[in-house]
Structure formats: structure tokens, C-alpha cells
Design a protein around this motif. Structure first.
Motif, PDB file in Angstrom:
ATOM      1  N   THR A  37      -0.900 -24.789  -4.491  1.00 37.10           N
ATOM      2  CA  THR A  37      -1.394 -23.342  -4.219  1.00 37.10           C
ATOM      3  C   THR A  37      -1.804 -22.714  -5.628  1.00 37.10           C
ATOM      4  OG1 THR A  37       0.709 -22.435  -4.107  1.00 37.10           O
ATOM      5  CG2 THR A  37      -0.237 -23.390  -1.947  1.00 37.10           C
ATOM      6  N   SER A  38      -2.666 -21.694  -5.309  1.00 36.58           N
ATOM      7  CA  SER A  38      -2.944 -20.635  -6.328  1.00 36.58           C
ATOM      8  C   SER A  38      -1.925 -19.526  -6.268  1.00 36.58           C
ATOM      9  CB  SER A  38      -4.522 -20.206  -5.996  1.00 36.58           C
ATOM     10  OG  SER A  38      -4.334 -19.332  -5.025  1.00 36.58           O
ATOM     11  N   PRO A  45       1.605 -11.607  -8.059  1.00 39.10           N
ATOM     12  CA  PRO A  45       0.523 -10.798  -8.420  1.00 39.10           C
ATOM     13  C   PRO A  45      -0.069 -11.278  -9.694  1.00 39.10           C
ATOM     14  CG  PRO A  45       2.822  -9.839  -8.861  1.00 39.10           C
ATOM     15  CD  PRO A  45       3.162 -11.234  -8.024  1.00 39.10           C
ATOM     16  N   PRO A  46      -1.197 -11.111 -10.270  1.00 42.02           N
ATOM     17  CA  PRO A  46      -1.997 -11.385 -11.441  1.00 42.02           C
ATOM     18  C   PRO A  46      -1.204 -10.837 -12.626  1.00 42.02           C
ATOM     19  CG  PRO A  46      -3.249 -10.003 -10.339  1.00 42.02           C
ATOM     20  CD  PRO A  46      -2.098 -10.324  -9.566  1.00 42.02           C
ATOM     21  N   ALA A  66       6.870 -17.818 -11.656  1.00 47.29           N
ATOM     22  CA  ALA A  66       7.059 -19.322 -11.343  1.00 47.29           C
ATOM     23  C   ALA A  66       5.817 -19.883 -10.509  1.00 47.29           C
ATOM     24  CB  ALA A  66       8.232 -19.656 -11.032  1.00 47.29           C
ATOM     25  N   PRO A  67       5.109 -20.829 -10.787  1.00 50.16           N
ATOM     26  CA  PRO A  67       3.882 -21.216 -10.348  1.00 50.16           C
ATOM     27  C   PRO A  67       4.415 -21.565  -8.982  1.00 50.16           C
ATOM     28  CG  PRO A  67       3.772 -22.230 -12.533  1.00 50.16           C
ATOM     29  CD  PRO A  67       5.183 -21.355 -12.482  1.00 50.16           C
ATOM     30  N   GLN A  73      10.599 -14.962  -3.176  1.00 45.22           N
ATOM     31  CA  GLN A  73      11.464 -16.095  -3.145  1.00 45.22           C
ATOM     32  C   GLN A  73      12.111 -16.166  -4.278  1.00 45.22           C
ATOM     33  OE1 GLN A  73       7.713 -18.726  -2.526  1.00 45.22           O
ATOM     34  NE2 GLN A  73       8.706 -19.728  -0.659  1.00 45.22           N
ATOM     35  N   MET A  74      11.490 -15.596  -5.341  1.00 44.04           N
ATOM     36  CA  MET A  74      12.380 -15.772  -6.755  1.00 44.04           C
ATOM     37  C   MET A  74      13.461 -14.912  -6.785  1.00 44.04           C
ATOM     38  SD  MET A  74       9.190 -15.897  -9.418  1.00 44.04           S
ATOM     39  CE  MET A  74      10.144 -15.843 -10.820  1.00 44.04           C
ATOM     40  N   VAL A  75      13.337 -13.652  -5.969  1.00 50.73           N
ATOM     41  CA  VAL A  75      14.333 -12.736  -6.334  1.00 50.73           C
ATOM     42  C   VAL A  75      15.663 -13.337  -5.170  1.00 50.73           C
ATOM     43  CG1 VAL A  75      15.053 -10.313  -5.247  1.00 50.73           C
ATOM     44  CG2 VAL A  75      13.050 -10.780  -6.737  1.00 50.73           C
TER      45      VAL A  75
END
Length: 316
Positions: A37-38, A45-46, A66-67, A73-75
């Protein structure tokens, strides 16, 4: 954090544990996989153009990228990992406090001279009129070279190899405490894996983090890796004997470190010549004295509580 760098948790080796004998030397590059996924689809966020010619991937709630993984999710992953670690760190801290053991977590980038610093520190503590017992936990991805150097001083040392892991955690240190069994009133020195990123976030149950900055690294490290210097109580600026040969600005390094952490104490020294070691030992011994006093006061409080309970029982 480890949810970002993806350091492994299944390759830990602690010397002497069943089924894990003998040195292990393995390395394999992490394979590259095309993201399914992009960044936008993943909810990330970019990157922000912090200034002309640079991109900043540290924005957002997680403070990292993280790609294929959203900030939420990361938090969540980070909170879960650190909560489990903090619980084990509290257990370690309680175990150490009950015995009046001073534990220090030495952190730095690779090559700062931590092991040489420990060797000289152990020799100095052993040379005191009342020698101070010292135990060492050595953290590296591979090899037991550093533990062997420590054991050559006569101090007990336990090597922990983390494999692809980039830091020690509280679980590893808890297992090391069981193996080393540092005596009451002693000093436990933990040499973390050489890394100025992840070890900043992981509490091991230590009394303090001591960050070692070598003059060969440059004075800008505190601003480049602020989390580590913010988490430390003391910064040792090592290899001062090399200053005549370098363009290292000591005052600027201290200024940058204090900008990150105004409460940070700083001691320049040389593990090679011994310059500055008196100040370092004074700092360490003051911390050890405080740990022993706190332990004695705790024991006195427990005895008083037992006596009061016994007296109440007699009166009743």
C-alpha cells in the motif's frame, strides 16, 4: 523505536543458558519487500519539508515512519511494548533496591570507549581502601569480546548477545540479575548495545542512564540524537586525551547537551590517561552511598513495622 527499526527478539543469547552455549556469529541482510500500500493508504502523513533540501519523517504522533503502518498502529505497538518492559523494569528496580545495589546503564554510539571506561573504573574501585564489588552486564549483537575484557579485571561479567536486536531490555537484565547475583551494596554496570536511538526508550531498572560521548564523534551528537541525552542523568565526554589532535569544541558540546537536558551533569575524562576520573568516581560513589542508605532505611522501616505489629498483638 523497535516497532520502527524492526529489531529481532528471537535471537537473544545469554552466556551459560542451556542450549545456547558457544559463540554465535551470524548476520544476514534484511530483505527488501515492495510495499503493498502507499503511504497515504496506510494512513501515514507525507514527510514534512523541514527546510530547503531536507525531509522530516519524525512528524506525527509516533514521531517516526514505518512503511505500510499508520501512526495509530505504531503508537499502539510502542505503548504495548514499553508497558510490558516498564513492568519488568520495576521488578528489577525493586530487586536492586532491596539489596542496595547501584545499577547504571551506560549508553553510547559504537566506539565511544565504554568498555575501556568500565575496565578503568573497575580497577579504580578495586584499588580503594575499601574495595567496591562490581558486576557487569555486557550487551552486544554478537561476540563475547567485551565480557572477556571485563572478566580479565577479576570482576564477574555476563555477555548478552541480542542478535538483530539493537538494545537491551528489562527482561534480559532480569535474567542477568539471576545469573550474576550481585552482592548487597555493590555496583552493577550495564554496558548497553552501541546505539544512540532505541536504548533511550527502554528502562532496565537502573538508577541512572550514563551517556558516553567521545570527542571523536563531534559536538553535535546531543542535537542529532536528543532522546538519549534527554534520558540521561550524566554525560561523560570521553577520549579527552585526543583533543589536541581534533577540532572538537567542548563548550559547544556541553551547550548542545544542556539545551536538550538542562539537568544533565557533565564530566570530561579520558579512559586512557585517567584524566577526570576522580570526578566520575565521586559521582558514582555518591550514588552508591545513596542506594545503600535507602536500603538501610527501608530495612529499618520494615523492622519497625514488624515490632509494632508484634507489640499490638501482645497488647491485644
Amino acid at each position: 523505536m523497535c516497532n520502527v527499526c524492526g529489531c529481532g527478539s528471537g535471537e537473544i543469547r545469554i552466556e551459560g543458558e542451556a542450549g545456547r552455549s558457544g559463540p554465535v556469529y551470524r548476520w544476514a541482510p534484511v530483505g527488501r519487500r515492495r510495499a503493498s500500500t502507499s503511504s497515504a493508504e496506510a494512513g501515514f502523513p507525507p514527510p514534512v519539508a523541514a527546510e530547503e533540501g531536507s525531509l522530516h519523517f519524525g512528524h506525527g504522533p509516533a514521531g517516526a515512519h514505518a512503511p505500510g503502518m499508520s501512526q495509530a498502529q505504531m503508537v499502539k505497538i510502542e505503548q504495548d511494548i514499553l508497558a510490558r518492559n516498564d513492568g519488568l523494569a520495576s521488578d528489577n528496580r525493586r530487586w536492586l533496591a532491596e539489596r542496595g545495589v547501584l545499577a547504571l546503564n551506560l549508553v553510547s554510539s559504537p566506539g565511544s570507549g565504554k568498555t575501556s571506561l568500565l575496565v578503568r573504573t573497575i580497577a579504580a574501585l578495586q584499588a580503594l581502601p575499601q574495595p567496591v564489588p562490581v558486576s557487569v552486564v555486557e550487551g552486544d549483537q554478537q561476540t563475547s569480546f567485551d565480557a572477556e575484557r571485563i572478566r580479565a579485571t577479576g570482576a564477574p561479567a555476563l555477555q548478552i548477545n541480542t542478535g538483530k536486536g539493537c538494545h537491551l531490555d528489562a527482561s534480559m537484565v532480569g535474567r542477568a540479575l539471576d545469573r550474576l547475583a550481585p552482592p548487597e551494596g555493590s555496583v552493577l554496570l550495564i554496558e548497553n548495545v552501541g546505539n544512540l536511538v532505541c536504548p533511550a526508550a527502554f528502562d532496565l531498572g537502573e538508577a541512572a542512564k550514563v551517556v558516553v560521548l567521545s570527542v571523536t564523534e563531534g559536538e553535535d551528537k546531543p542535537l542529532k540524537y536528543p532522546d538519549m541525552f534527554a534520558a540521561a542523568s550524566l554525560m561523560l565526554v570521553n577520549k579527552t586525551d585526543l583533543l589536541p589532535h581534533l577540532n572538537f569544541d567542548m563548550q559547544k558540546a556541553i551547550e548542545f547537551a544542556l539545551r536538550v537536558n538542562p539537568r544533565l551533569q557533565v564530566i570530561p575524562l579520558s579512559a586512557t590517561t585517567g584524566e577526570g576520573f576522580e570526578a566520575w568516581l565521586d559521582w558514582l560513589l555518591a550514588r552508591r552511598k545513596a542506594a545503600r542508605i535507602a536500603c538501610a532505611e527501608r530495612l529499618a522501616g520494615l523492622r519497625e513495622a514488624v515490632d509494632d505489629s508484634a507489640a499490638a498483638g501482645v497488647e491485644g
